[in-house]
Design a protein around this motif. Structure first.
Motif, PDB file in Angstrom:
ATOM      1  N   ASP A  15       0.820  -1.226   0.000  1.00 26.40           N
ATOM      2  CA  ASP A  15       0.000   0.000   0.000  1.00 26.40           C
ATOM      3  C   ASP A  15       0.846   1.265   0.000  1.00 26.40           C
ATOM      4  O   ASP A  15       0.580   2.227   0.731  1.00 26.40           O
ATOM      5  N   GLY A  16       1.909   1.267  -0.816  1.00 27.80           N
ATOM      6  CA  GLY A  16       2.712   2.469  -0.965  1.00 27.80           C
ATOM      7  C   GLY A  16       3.678   2.761   0.160  1.00 27.80           C
ATOM      8  O   GLY A  16       4.276   3.837   0.199  1.00 27.80           O
ATOM      9  N   GLN A  17       3.882   1.808   1.063  1.00 25.75           N
ATOM     10  CA  GLN A  17       4.807   2.012   2.172  1.00 25.75           C
ATOM     11  C   GLN A  17       5.734   0.808   2.299  1.00 25.75           C
ATOM     12  O   GLN A  17       5.397  -0.305   1.877  1.00 25.75           O
ATOM     13  N   ILE A  18       6.906   1.021   2.892  1.00 30.03           N
ATOM     14  CA  ILE A  18       7.845  -0.077   3.101  1.00 30.03           C
ATOM     15  C   ILE A  18       7.381  -0.914   4.289  1.00 30.03           C
ATOM     16  O   ILE A  18       7.365  -0.440   5.420  1.00 30.03           O
ATOM     17  N   HIS A  19       7.007  -2.148   3.993  1.00 31.11           N
ATOM     18  CA  HIS A  19       6.555  -3.064   5.045  1.00 31.11           C
ATOM     19  C   HIS A  19       7.736  -3.749   5.716  1.00 31.11           C
ATOM     20  O   HIS A  19       7.724  -3.990   6.932  1.00 31.11           O
ATOM     21  N   ALA A  20       8.760  -4.077   4.906  1.00 34.99           N
ATOM     22  CA  ALA A  20       9.964  -4.718   5.447  1.00 34.99           C
ATOM     23  C   ALA A  20      11.139  -4.378   4.545  1.00 34.99           C
ATOM     24  O   ALA A  20      10.982  -4.201   3.335  1.00 34.99           O
ATOM     25  N   GLU A  21      12.323  -4.287   5.148  1.00 35.85           N
ATOM     26  CA  GLU A  21      13.538  -3.949   4.400  1.00 35.85           C
ATOM     27  C   GLU A  21      14.703  -4.723   4.991  1.00 35.85           C
ATOM     28  O   GLU A  21      14.819  -4.855   6.207  1.00 35.85           O
ATOM     29  N   GLY A  22      15.546  -5.265   4.111  1.00 36.95           N
ATOM     30  CA  GLY A  22      16.709  -6.000   4.581  1.00 36.95           C
ATOM     31  C   GLY A  22      17.204  -6.975   3.542  1.00 36.95           C
ATOM     32  O   GLY A  22      16.886  -6.859   2.344  1.00 36.95           O
TER      33      GLY A  22
END
Length: 241
Positions: free
Chosen positions: A215-222
């Motif tokens: 939905d246009g946002q970073i849910h997880a990063e790595g």
């Protein structure tokens, strides 16, 4: 070598936010993948970095310089773009289209020289498009057109590459071949590479870092192992894994 950076970026269509307050960086020698379901904002991010659409708010920086302040010609020498559905002149030959990648490096009224032709030939060899050199673009399949587009971007000799679903329409062997090439060039030439992918297996295999978008946002990063987890897949895609 250049660094791509988004700072608190929001993008909208008809006042509807499709990317919301997003921040991340892509450094030289790093291949970063955007993953997430259709409509999550991956393509919009690529378009914003390509200056096709303008931010509703926030900043897009190349080595700390706001992208809107970089002249188009200079930007074309710095950033190469492989769009999802490239618009290519149907009557041009494959070689003519690939050679267009040299345009940002040519001065006014200057024609291509031996070095330009050699770079185009190298790019066609690396993308397995050499045998298509004399074919018209209108005669090609979707997968062939995609490989020609990537050859044109390599001919451009950019410092950063943006790819939106580069393996779409490609068979398995060419998917692997193209991503092998992009990964190798990323490391050898210290390119900053951002790629939107729908195939999680390819994303896990080739990307140094992943941004899982919901939905246009970073849910997880790595790293791929940190991001592609059963919990994240269920929360973002709505399926058990």
């Amino acid at each position: 070598m250049i660094t791509l950076e988004l700072k608190n970026l929001s993008l909208s269509y008809d006042h509807h936010l499709v990317v919301k307050n997003m921040s991340f960086r892509v450094v030289p020698g790093e291949l970063v993948g955007l993953i997430g379901p259709n409509g999550c904002g991956k393509t919009s991010i690529i378009k914003a970095l390509s200056r096709i659409i303008h931010p509703a708010s926030g900043e897009i920086l190349l080595d700390g310089k706001e992208i809107s302040r970089i002249p188009r010609g200079e930007l074309a020498r710095l950033v190469g773009v492989v769009p999802q559905n490239p618009s290519l002149p149907a009557t041009f030959t494959v070689f003519e289209v690939v050679l267009l990648g040299r345009n940002p490096h040519l001065g006014l009224m200057r024609s291509e020289g031996a070095r330009d032709l050699a770079i185009a030939g190298w790019a066609m060899e690396r993308t397995a498009t050499g045998e298509l050199a004399d074919r018209r673009m209108g005669e090609l399949s979707g997968g062939e057109r995609q490989r020609v587009t990537i050859a044109r971007v390599l001919t451009q000799e950019p410092k950063a590459i943006l790819l939106d679903e580069p393996t779409a329409n490609l068979d398995i062997s060419h998917q692997v071949g193209i991503l092998d090439l992009i990964k190798k060039l990323c490391l050898e030439k210290k390119l900053a590479v951002l790629v939107a992918l729908h195939d999680l297996n390819l994303a896990a295999q080739y990307c140094d870092r992943l941004l899982l978008i919901k939905d246009g946002q970073i849910h997880a990063e790595g790293t791929p192992s940190e991001v592609i987890t059963p919990k994240n897949i269920e929360e973002v895609y709505g399926v058990e894994s």
